[in-house]
Scaffold this active site. Structure first.
Site, PDB file in Angstrom:
ATOM      1  N   LYS A  97      65.088 -26.512 -35.600  1.00  0.00           N
ATOM      2  CA  LYS A  97      65.872 -27.715 -35.019  1.00  0.00           C
ATOM      3  C   LYS A  97      65.448 -28.889 -35.993  1.00  0.00           C
ATOM      4  O   LYS A  97      64.410 -29.412 -36.405  1.00  0.00           O
ATOM      5  CB  LYS A  97      65.415 -27.749 -33.617  1.00  0.00           C
ATOM      6  CG  LYS A  97      66.102 -27.035 -32.861  1.00  0.00           C
ATOM      7  CD  LYS A  97      65.525 -27.426 -31.132  1.00  0.00           C
ATOM      8  CE  LYS A  97      66.126 -26.795 -30.211  1.00  0.00           C
ATOM      9  NZ  LYS A  97      65.921 -27.223 -28.775  1.00  0.00           N
ATOM     10  N   GLU A 104      53.021 -29.507 -25.404  1.00  0.00           N
ATOM     11  CA  GLU A 104      53.912 -28.216 -25.730  1.00  0.00           C
ATOM     12  C   GLU A 104      53.373 -26.846 -25.557  1.00  0.00           C
ATOM     13  O   GLU A 104      53.780 -25.933 -25.378  1.00  0.00           O
ATOM     14  CB  GLU A 104      54.262 -28.606 -27.091  1.00  0.00           C
ATOM     15  CG  GLU A 104      55.086 -29.922 -27.371  1.00  0.00           C
ATOM     16  CD  GLU A 104      56.549 -29.879 -26.995  1.00  0.00           C
ATOM     17  OE1 GLU A 104      57.049 -28.657 -26.501  1.00  0.00           O
ATOM     18  OE2 GLU A 104      57.351 -30.651 -27.072  1.00  0.00           O
ATOM     19  N   HIS A 140      56.200 -38.072 -27.886  1.00  0.00           N
ATOM     20  CA  HIS A 140      56.999 -37.147 -27.256  1.00  0.00           C
ATOM     21  C   HIS A 140      56.253 -36.310 -26.413  1.00  0.00           C
ATOM     22  O   HIS A 140      56.982 -35.859 -25.350  1.00  0.00           O
ATOM     23  CB  HIS A 140      57.817 -36.289 -28.457  1.00  0.00           C
ATOM     24  CG  HIS A 140      58.427 -35.106 -28.158  1.00  0.00           C
ATOM     25  ND1 HIS A 140      59.495 -35.413 -27.526  1.00  0.00           N
ATOM     26  CD2 HIS A 140      58.476 -33.852 -28.291  1.00  0.00           C
ATOM     27  CE1 HIS A 140      60.254 -34.196 -26.992  1.00  0.00           C
ATOM     28  NE2 HIS A 140      59.475 -33.157 -27.573  1.00  0.00           N
ATOM     29  N   HIS A 163      63.232 -36.613 -22.091  1.00  0.00           N
ATOM     30  CA  HIS A 163      64.039 -37.397 -23.071  1.00  0.00           C
ATOM     31  C   HIS A 163      64.511 -38.631 -22.222  1.00  0.00           C
ATOM     32  O   HIS A 163      64.594 -39.632 -22.901  1.00  0.00           O
ATOM     33  CB  HIS A 163      65.177 -36.530 -23.394  1.00  0.00           C
ATOM     34  CG  HIS A 163      64.857 -35.260 -24.451  1.00  0.00           C
ATOM     35  ND1 HIS A 163      65.499 -34.437 -24.876  1.00  0.00           N
ATOM     36  CD2 HIS A 163      63.794 -35.311 -25.036  1.00  0.00           C
ATOM     37  CE1 HIS A 163      65.124 -33.558 -25.719  1.00  0.00           C
ATOM     38  NE2 HIS A 163      63.745 -34.002 -25.897  1.00  0.00           N
ATOM     39  N   ARG A 179      75.147 -30.545 -49.569  1.00  0.00           N
ATOM     40  CA  ARG A 179      75.649 -29.454 -48.486  1.00  0.00           C
ATOM     41  C   ARG A 179      74.302 -28.339 -48.252  1.00  0.00           C
ATOM     42  O   ARG A 179      74.871 -27.068 -47.706  1.00  0.00           O
ATOM     43  CB  ARG A 179      77.020 -28.750 -48.883  1.00  0.00           C
ATOM     44  CG  ARG A 179      78.198 -29.687 -49.034  1.00  0.00           C
ATOM     45  CD  ARG A 179      79.469 -28.790 -49.058  1.00  0.00           C
ATOM     46  NE  ARG A 179      80.753 -29.557 -49.113  1.00  0.00           N
ATOM     47  CZ  ARG A 179      81.433 -29.963 -50.125  1.00  0.00           C
ATOM     48  NH1 ARG A 179      81.001 -29.510 -51.396  1.00  0.00           N
ATOM     49  NH2 ARG A 179      82.446 -30.615 -50.143  1.00  0.00           N
ATOM     50  N   GLU A 210      70.094 -21.518 -29.590  1.00  0.00           N
ATOM     51  CA  GLU A 210      70.026 -21.979 -28.146  1.00  0.00           C
ATOM     52  C   GLU A 210      71.171 -21.444 -27.085  1.00  0.00           C
ATOM     53  O   GLU A 210      71.630 -22.365 -26.367  1.00  0.00           O
ATOM     54  CB  GLU A 210      69.681 -23.560 -28.136  1.00  0.00           C
ATOM     55  CG  GLU A 210      69.024 -23.983 -26.880  1.00  0.00           C
ATOM     56  CD  GLU A 210      68.413 -25.398 -27.150  1.00  0.00           C
ATOM     57  OE1 GLU A 210      69.096 -26.102 -26.444  1.00  0.00           O
ATOM     58  OE2 GLU A 210      67.418 -25.557 -27.686  1.00  0.00           O
ATOM     59  N   LYS A 245      56.779 -18.760 -29.626  1.00  0.00           N
ATOM     60  CA  LYS A 245      58.041 -19.552 -30.222  1.00  0.00           C
ATOM     61  C   LYS A 245      58.925 -18.622 -31.100  1.00  0.00           C
ATOM     62  O   LYS A 245      60.093 -18.574 -31.117  1.00  0.00           O
ATOM     63  CB  LYS A 245      57.524 -20.851 -30.656  1.00  0.00           C
ATOM     64  CG  LYS A 245      58.862 -21.510 -30.979  1.00  0.00           C
ATOM     65  CD  LYS A 245      59.054 -23.249 -31.264  1.00  0.00           C
ATOM     66  CE  LYS A 245      60.167 -23.579 -31.330  1.00  0.00           C
ATOM     67  NZ  LYS A 245      60.382 -25.100 -31.459  1.00  0.00           N
ATOM     68  N   HIS A 250      61.739 -31.198 -21.108  1.00  0.00           N
ATOM     69  CA  HIS A 250      62.643 -32.176 -22.070  1.00  0.00           C
ATOM     70  C   HIS A 250      63.859 -32.845 -21.369  1.00  0.00           C
ATOM     71  O   HIS A 250      63.961 -34.131 -21.782  1.00  0.00           O
ATOM     72  CB  HIS A 250      62.918 -31.411 -23.218  1.00  0.00           C
ATOM     73  CG  HIS A 250      61.566 -30.904 -24.071  1.00  0.00           C
ATOM     74  ND1 HIS A 250      60.870 -30.123 -23.829  1.00  0.00           N
ATOM     75  CD2 HIS A 250      61.440 -31.086 -25.447  1.00  0.00           C
ATOM     76  CE1 HIS A 250      59.977 -29.891 -24.593  1.00  0.00           C
ATOM     77  NE2 HIS A 250      60.381 -30.748 -25.714  1.00  0.00           N
ATOM     78  N   ARG A 254      66.452 -19.500 -25.818  1.00  0.00           N
ATOM     79  CA  ARG A 254      65.731 -20.597 -26.482  1.00  0.00           C
ATOM     80  C   ARG A 254      65.706 -21.838 -25.654  1.00  0.00           C
ATOM     81  O   ARG A 254      64.798 -22.817 -25.661  1.00  0.00           O
ATOM     82  CB  ARG A 254      66.364 -20.782 -27.821  1.00  0.00           C
ATOM     83  CG  ARG A 254      65.570 -21.858 -28.700  1.00  0.00           C
ATOM     84  CD  ARG A 254      65.874 -21.877 -30.259  1.00  0.00           C
ATOM     85  NE  ARG A 254      64.899 -22.883 -30.728  1.00  0.00           N
ATOM     86  CZ  ARG A 254      65.396 -23.292 -32.121  1.00  0.00           C
ATOM     87  NH1 ARG A 254      65.776 -22.354 -32.983  1.00  0.00           N
ATOM     88  NH2 ARG A 254      64.297 -24.067 -32.787  1.00  0.00           N
ATOM     89  N   ASN A 273      63.071 -26.030 -23.649  1.00  0.00           N
ATOM     90  CA  ASN A 273      63.118 -27.448 -23.252  1.00  0.00           C
ATOM     91  C   ASN A 273      62.558 -27.883 -21.711  1.00  0.00           C
ATOM     92  O   ASN A 273      63.174 -28.797 -21.054  1.00  0.00           O
ATOM     93  CB  ASN A 273      64.767 -27.550 -23.161  1.00  0.00           C
ATOM     94  CG  ASN A 273      65.176 -27.700 -24.732  1.00  0.00           C
ATOM     95  OD1 ASN A 273      64.967 -28.572 -25.432  1.00  0.00           O
ATOM     96  ND2 ASN A 273      66.115 -26.740 -25.016  1.00  0.00           N
TER      97      ASN A 273
END
Length: 351
Positions: free
Chosen positions: A134, A176, A252, A239, A112, A224, A214, A235, A228, A232
């Site tokens: 993330k 990025e 990526h 993606h 956990r 997000e 960032k 992205h 935030r 993206n």
């Protein structure tokens, strides 16, 4: 240089991002280093010489985005059980963004939740993936659709690791950096337009500025819910490009570069960005040896993939678009026909 992360929640989270030579690391617990064969062959001995721990084990997983799966996470979890890690044990992510995402996700799951730290070795992971918590894996349905927000205990960014980075991987990281500049800082973008990416001083400045930007975003919005999501940019389109090519054709950062060009085309169509600004961004991407062209085989299929994006809610697609250089806008409810018109300009019929 130290950049602090400070998240005020029910239990406040504070940790530092250190940009400097990797210091000695002393842990009064068992440690498992998660890495891949490439990084292990180049840098593992150096890292092991820096670590003092009760016990230190190494788990090596296959290299590449195609292995960023639940199966690999299960393999790492099994290794943690085999090495009898407890709740006070620690995972170390030693590699690029794929390693960081999977290690952080594994740490969030094991008993956990146990601690982990990030030691990123690629430019992309140093300026982006290692910062902000993330974590996750890919599925056949899309990228990072299974995961968690789970913050590391520390991030150590040593630019020296980049000396062994292949040029293509370095360029993927620059994508990025450019993303960050276009969204938040026009002066930084103009600096990048003229920057010599072979100079060590320039690289350190680029990392420090990107991490600072960032951190500024993450400190405001960890999960997000607001600003935030702006990170993206590129992205949402990128993606889909990665998914269509089964995560095997583009790195990526390369897919993000293509996605930025597509997002810019939509921004121009909506009057948020001028043609000259879009061309300036495209030139910067090309200057960094990044791809800017992609042929969409089926516009309808490409469009439908948007609905699997994590930023889409209630069947509404959210597009993160530049509003000039240094500004941004989150746009919803764009007419489907307009989006498809833009996508069609990347189709084979447009050539």
């Amino acid at each position: 240089m130290i950049v602090p992360i400070s998240l005020e929640q029910s239990e406040p989270i504070h940790y530092d991002i250190t940009i400097d030579t990797l210091p000695p690391l002393d842990f009064n617990t068992s440690v498992v280093i998660v890495t891949n064969p490439t990084v292990s062959g180049l840098h593992l001995e150096h890292l092991l010489n820096k670590i003092t721990a009760k016990r230190c084990h190494v788990v090596t997983v296959p290299d590449g985005e195609s292995y960023k799966t639940l199966q690999t996470v299960e393999d790492i979890l099994n290794a943690c059980f085999e090495h009898k890690l407890d709740r006070k044990s620690l995972l170390i992510a030693f590699g690029g963004g794929v390693i960081g995402d999977m290690t952080g996700f594994t740490a969030s799951l094991y008993q956990r939740g146990i601690d982990f730290i990030q030691i990123p070795t690629t430019l992309l992971s140093q300026v982006d993936a290692s910062v902000g918590g993330k974590t996750g894996v890919n599925t056949p349905y899309g990228k990072n659709l299974i995961g968690a927000f789970y913050q590391p205990k520390a991030v150590y960014i040593d630019p020296a690791f980049l000396k062994t980075l292949p040029p293509r991987e370095f360029s993927a990281g620059v994508a990025e950096v450019i993303k960050m500049a276009v969204m938040f800082d026009s002066d930084f973008f103009h600096f990048l337009e003229e920057a010599d990416f072979t100079e060590e001083e320039t690289i350190v400045e680029m990392i420090a500025k990107s991490v600072s930007l960032k951190a500024w975003v993450v400190n405001q919005d960890e999960k997000e819910a607001g600003i935030r999501a702006v990170l993206n940019y590129g992205h949402t389109f990128g993606h889909v490009v990665e998914n269509e090519t089964a995560y095997t054709t583009y790195l990526h950062g390369e897919a993000v570069a293509i996605g930025m060009v597509m997002a810019n085309a939509l921004a121009v169509r909506l009057g948020l960005l001028t043609h000259d600004e879009a061309e300036a961004i495209k030139r910067s991407l090309k200057r960094a040896s990044l791809p800017t062209e992609y042929t969409i085989a089926d516009v309808d299929s490409f469009y439908e993939h948007f609905f699997l994006d994590k930023k889409s809610t209630n069947s509404t697609i959210k597009f993160i678009l530049p509003s000039g250089i240094g500004g941004y806008e989150v746009v919803s409810n764009v007419d489907e026909h307009i989006v498809k018109e833009v996508l069609a300009t990347f189709g084979s019929d447009s050539e």
